[in-house]
Every structure is written in structure tokens, then in C-alpha cells.
Design a protein around this motif. Sequence first.
Motif, short mmCIF file in Angstrom:
data_model
loop_
_atom_site.label_atom_id
_atom_site.label_comp_id
_atom_site.label_asym_id
_atom_site.label_seq_id
_atom_site.Cartn_x
_atom_site.Cartn_y
_atom_site.Cartn_z
N MET A 1 -5.60 -0.05 -37.03
CA MET A 1 -4.95 -1.28 -37.48
C MET A 1 -4.09 -1.85 -36.36
SD MET A 1 -5.29 -1.80 -40.89
CE MET A 1 -3.87 -1.96 -41.96
N PHE A 2 -4.29 -3.11 -36.06
CA PHE A 2 -3.57 -3.72 -34.95
C PHE A 2 -2.89 -5.00 -35.43
CE2 PHE A 2 -7.12 -1.38 -33.25
CZ PHE A 2 -6.57 -0.68 -32.19
N CYS A 3 -1.67 -5.19 -35.01
CA CYS A 3 -0.96 -6.43 -35.32
C CYS A 3 -0.64 -7.14 -34.01
CB CYS A 3 0.37 -6.15 -36.00
SG CYS A 3 0.21 -5.62 -37.66
N THR A 50 0.26 1.60 -24.69
CA THR A 50 -1.15 1.74 -24.36
C THR A 50 -1.98 1.83 -25.65
OG1 THR A 50 -2.75 3.05 -23.11
CG2 THR A 50 -0.98 4.29 -24.14
N ASN A 51 -3.18 1.28 -25.61
CA ASN A 51 -4.09 1.32 -26.75
C ASN A 51 -3.63 0.48 -27.95
OD1 ASN A 51 -6.55 2.29 -27.78
ND2 ASN A 51 -5.49 3.80 -29.04
N ALA A 52 -2.79 -0.52 -27.67
CA ALA A 52 -2.29 -1.34 -28.78
C ALA A 52 -3.15 -2.59 -28.99
CB ALA A 52 -0.85 -1.74 -28.51
N GLY A 53 -4.13 -2.82 -28.12
CA GLY A 53 -5.02 -3.97 -28.30
C GLY A 53 -4.67 -5.18 -27.45
N LYS A 54 -3.97 -4.96 -26.34
CA LYS A 54 -3.57 -6.10 -25.49
C LYS A 54 -4.80 -6.77 -24.86
CE LYS A 54 -0.84 -3.47 -23.05
NZ LYS A 54 -1.04 -2.25 -23.86
N THR A 55 -5.66 -5.95 -24.25
CA THR A 55 -6.84 -6.52 -23.60
C THR A 55 -7.78 -7.13 -24.64
OG1 THR A 55 -6.59 -4.85 -21.91
CG2 THR A 55 -8.68 -6.01 -21.94
N PHE A 56 -7.83 -6.55 -25.80
CA PHE A 56 -8.65 -7.08 -26.89
C PHE A 56 -8.16 -8.50 -27.23
CE2 PHE A 56 -9.74 -7.89 -31.26
CZ PHE A 56 -11.02 -7.36 -31.40
N LEU A 239 -5.68 8.37 -24.67
CA LEU A 239 -5.48 7.45 -25.78
C LEU A 239 -6.42 6.25 -25.76
CD1 LEU A 239 -1.58 7.37 -25.91
CD2 LEU A 239 -3.14 8.72 -27.29
N ASN A 240 -6.96 5.92 -24.60
CA ASN A 240 -7.81 4.73 -24.53
C ASN A 240 -8.93 4.95 -23.51
OD1 ASN A 240 -8.89 2.18 -24.39
ND2 ASN A 240 -6.96 1.13 -23.94
N GLN A 241 -10.16 4.79 -23.96
CA GLN A 241 -11.32 5.02 -23.10
C GLN A 241 -11.37 4.05 -21.93
OE1 GLN A 241 -13.98 7.22 -22.74
NE2 GLN A 241 -12.44 8.36 -23.87
N LEU A 242 -10.88 2.84 -22.18
CA LEU A 242 -10.88 1.82 -21.11
C LEU A 242 -9.46 1.28 -20.95
CD1 LEU A 242 -14.13 -0.28 -21.65
CD2 LEU A 242 -13.47 0.94 -19.60
N SER A 243 -8.61 2.11 -20.43
CA SER A 243 -7.21 1.71 -20.32
C SER A 243 -6.98 0.94 -19.02
CB SER A 243 -6.35 2.98 -20.33
OG SER A 243 -5.01 2.65 -20.15
N SER A 244 -6.27 -0.20 -19.12
CA SER A 244 -5.95 -0.96 -17.91
C SER A 244 -4.91 -0.18 -17.13
CB SER A 244 -5.37 -2.33 -18.27
OG SER A 244 -6.19 -2.98 -19.20
N ALA A 277 -0.38 -3.87 -18.27
CA ALA A 277 -0.80 -2.52 -18.65
C ALA A 277 0.21 -1.99 -19.66
CB ALA A 277 -0.84 -1.64 -17.41
N GLY A 278 -0.24 -1.09 -20.52
CA GLY A 278 0.65 -0.62 -21.59
C GLY A 278 1.57 0.50 -21.15
N SER A 279 2.76 0.50 -21.73
CA SER A 279 3.67 1.62 -21.43
C SER A 279 3.08 2.88 -22.04
CB SER A 279 5.05 1.33 -22.02
OG SER A 279 4.93 1.11 -23.40
#
Length: 503
Positions: A1-3, A50-56, A239-244, A277-279
Amino acid sequence: MFCVMLSCCCGVQVFGPEASQKTVFEGSVRGLVQDVLQGGNCLLFTYGVTNAGKTFTFLGPDHNSGLLPRSLSVIFNSMEGRLYGRSDLKPQRCRDFSRLTPDQQAAEISSKRNLLRLLKENDKSLTAGKSASFEGSSISSDGSMNSVSETDSFCLDFPSNVRFSVWVSFCEIYNENIHDLLEQVPSGQHKRTVLRLSQDVKGNSFIKDLRWIQVNSSEEAYKVMKIGKRNQSLSATRLNQLSSRSHSIFSIRILRIDDSGVPRVHTISELSLCDLAGSERCSRTHNTGERLKEAGNINGSLLTLGKCINAMRLNQNAKFQHHVPFRESKLTHFLQFFFCGSGRVSMVVNINQNSSCFDETLNVLKFSALAQKVVVVNSRPVLDDSTCHKSAMELSLIIDEADQRRNMLNQGRRSSLVAWETSLEDVLEAEDSEEWKEEEEDFMEGTVLEAGGEEEDGDRTMEEETEKFGQEAALRLVLEAQIREEVSAEFMELFNKMEKDYR
Ligand SMILES: Nc1ncnc2c1ncn2[C@@H]1O[C@H](COP(=O)(O)OP(=O)(O)OP(=O)(O)O)[C@@H](O)[C@H]1O
């Protein structure tokens, strides 16, 4: 779930997990795009763990385009039939432009052709299974933007002779080094050029030697973005397969040109979209080696961003201006232009509702609550035909205009603008600088004398105003100051804790 949450000085908007990319775009960046089309400068950056959906949110999958493709689409839809056909006017430095000779124009065209050819070659190797760096992400192999509405546009109310020339650039800040994502590194060679942050004579920072490509359609701009995205530093983490692993900055610069007779550049505006990039907490990611080093740099620059925002916020009410540590990281040094009164700044905060990142998310929310309190006064520079030689005067007028607006906005409050640091860290753009300085000094002398009289009048008006508002306003101010002090103390405590956690 992402907000997703949009935070800017105009307020906060929250989008729940069910909100579509279209809804998020319309409630956030669409307004910025309109501003840029009218000649303003805007920055939008994503923020979150990280993995919060920023790039998405920023890019989106092919069938569900994100903010960047949608912005490109609206920009070009709005300019339909009004694109400037030649490539003889090119943006340079921060907000200047240069006139290209026929040879330079031919070189521009051929270099763009080569760049776009690269995409086709990459696609072939992708289908042959050689690279999967962008797999599962957002872009179709034919460079199309399937899910973007073709009809969304703004009506531009400019005379018929006004044309637009659009240029884009794409770079990343990786381990505190700036790289051009559109640089073509010869195969077999891994070392990329490190670009330097520079300042023009007006004190505005820009990336020296960054490549700008003229684009004539949203598809073309999107292809350029695809090429850059493939060069970006992405890696798999726990945490993320494609992390920036870097902060990426896609910039769109629009030259508004009066195309009657000798073409004149009227304004240069910019929309900068920055996917941070995510903290990440090392205790959760279990990163080691190169990933750990990257995480250290990411967290370090995000921390500096937080410090800058906090200092700017404190300066709005303080008697003595705090130092804003823009130069402590490449990211904040680059963003300084926007934070110092040269544009509108909005922040998209992404939240992963997974309970395992609860306390990190809480920190992100506190940060955004503070960032929202920073008022950045927007100014729109208008260029004249003889741009270079009038720059000093323009600068003063812009400062005057910004001051007037700021006074109107912040009656009785302190400036949110931060004084430029005078010592240049990297490269001083020397061209014409002596001439400019002399003109600037002459003009500033006049301005200072004139301003003296105005200031006395201003003081008198201010006193009358203060009397009028009386005790009630004073009480409100004291109360507000107290609350701000408390929030600021809490925030400093939070920073110290974050700093300890990341170590
Ligand atoms: N709103 C959403 N709907 C569906 N999937 C999403 C959504 N937001 C993110 N995801 C998925 O979650 C994963 C992580 O998203 P993304 O890579 O955008 O995170 P990030 O915040 O950019 O992470 P990092 O900072 O590590 O780069 C991806 O697989 C992405 O497709």
C-alpha cells in the motif's frame, strides 16, 4: 500500500493508495507545468524512505505513466503548432542562452541523432537479453507513452509570433559526484565524466558542461529520458529490487521566443523534476560494501537537505539569519537556485504503509511538515534582446521585484530569501564579468541611494501599521514564535537521532 502526499507552501494534499497517477498529477504537478509555460521556474522533488514508490510516482510503468511523462505531454500539447523550428538558440549556464552558428547547429542536430540511435541499439540488446537494468520498470521499448491523455493541455495566451524552443537535460548525483546521464560512454569504458557545479556572475548555480538536447515532441523528450534512465545507478537491495542509488534530475527548459524579425528570447523558464534516492536504515537494508557507501552518501545529502530547510524556516522569523548549509552537499548546492527565491518548490512525499517502516515514515512526515512552512518567493526573470549586457540591471530589478513581493507577503516578518555566498567553490564564469561588475556597481549605487528614501517612508508606514494592529497582533506573534521554537527544538532533536541511527 502506497500513499502520496504533495507538500508546498500553498498547502498539503494527501492521495490515498487508491489514487491514480492521473489524479496525483492533476493535484500536484499540473499547476507547476502551467506556471512554467507562463515563464516561471519550478522544482518538484520526491522524498521518502527506500521502497516507498518515489520512482513509481515520478516515472510510472508504461501502462500507468507517472508525473514526468504526463508533464511532457501537457507541455507539448499546449505548444501545439507553436514550436520554434530552428536550433540556433540554445540555453546555457543558469538562465542565459547563446546564439549558435550554422556549424554549431549542425553539430547539435547530429549529436541528437546519434543519441536517439543509441536507444534503438540498446533496445536490440535488451531484446537479446543482454541487459535487464530497466526490467519491470516503466518504459516501453518503442518510446511511447501509452497511458498519457493526448488532450490535456493549457491554452497559452501569447501573441501569434511567440514560439517555444524546448531543451532537456538529465543528470544524477551519485556518491556526491554529478554525472550526465546522456553521456555516451564508449563500450568497454566504465569511467564516467564527473561534472562540476558552477556559478554564473549572478550567483546562480548550474552544472557545467551538462548536455542539453532540443526536443520537438513529448515522444522525443521521453526517448531522451529513457536513454538517461538506462544509465542511472540502480541496484538491488534487500528492500527494493530496483533501488535508485542516486538522485536523478530531469530538467525541461523552455525558451519563449519572439519570432518576428530577428528572433528574441523573451523568457527562459525551467521545470526541474528531481527523483531523490530514498533514505535507508542500515539495520533494515543490511547493506555492505558499495551499497553501504551509497547509502551513506544518500542519507548524508538528505540530512543536509533537512538542515537547509530547517535553517530557511528559522530565518523567516529570526532577527539574525542562520547560515544555510547549501554547500554541504551537491544536491542542496544544486537546489539552492530554486530555494533562494528563483522558483516555486513542491515536494512529493511517498509513504509505504508497511508497519516495519513506521518510525522512518514518521520522520519523513515531520520533515515535510517543516518544509511546508518555508516560503520561497518566486520571481520571473524577463530577458531582453541584448541580454548579456543588461544582466546586471535585470538582476537588480529582479531582486527589487522579489523584495516587493516578499514585503507584501511577509509584512513584519523576516526574509525567507537567503543571501548568496560570495566565495565561489568551483568555477567562476569569467566571460564579460568585469564589464558586468562595473555596470552592476554603477546601478547598485543608484539603487542604494534611491532605496534609502523609500526605506524611511517604509519605516513610517510600518510604525503606523504596527499601531493599528496593536496588542492583539503582538500576542499572536509571541504565541507563534513559541510554537515555532518548540517545533524547531523537536526537529533538531530528531536530526541528532537520525544522524546517530545512520552511523
Ligand atoms: N502506487 C503503487 N502501486 C503499485 N506498485 C507500486 C506503487 N508504488 C510503488 N510500487 C512498487 O513498489 C516497488 C518500489 O517502488 P519504487 O522503486 O518506486 O520505490 P522508491 O521509493 O523509488 O525506492 P528507492 O528509494 O529505493 O529507489 C516497485 O516495485 C514499484 O513498482
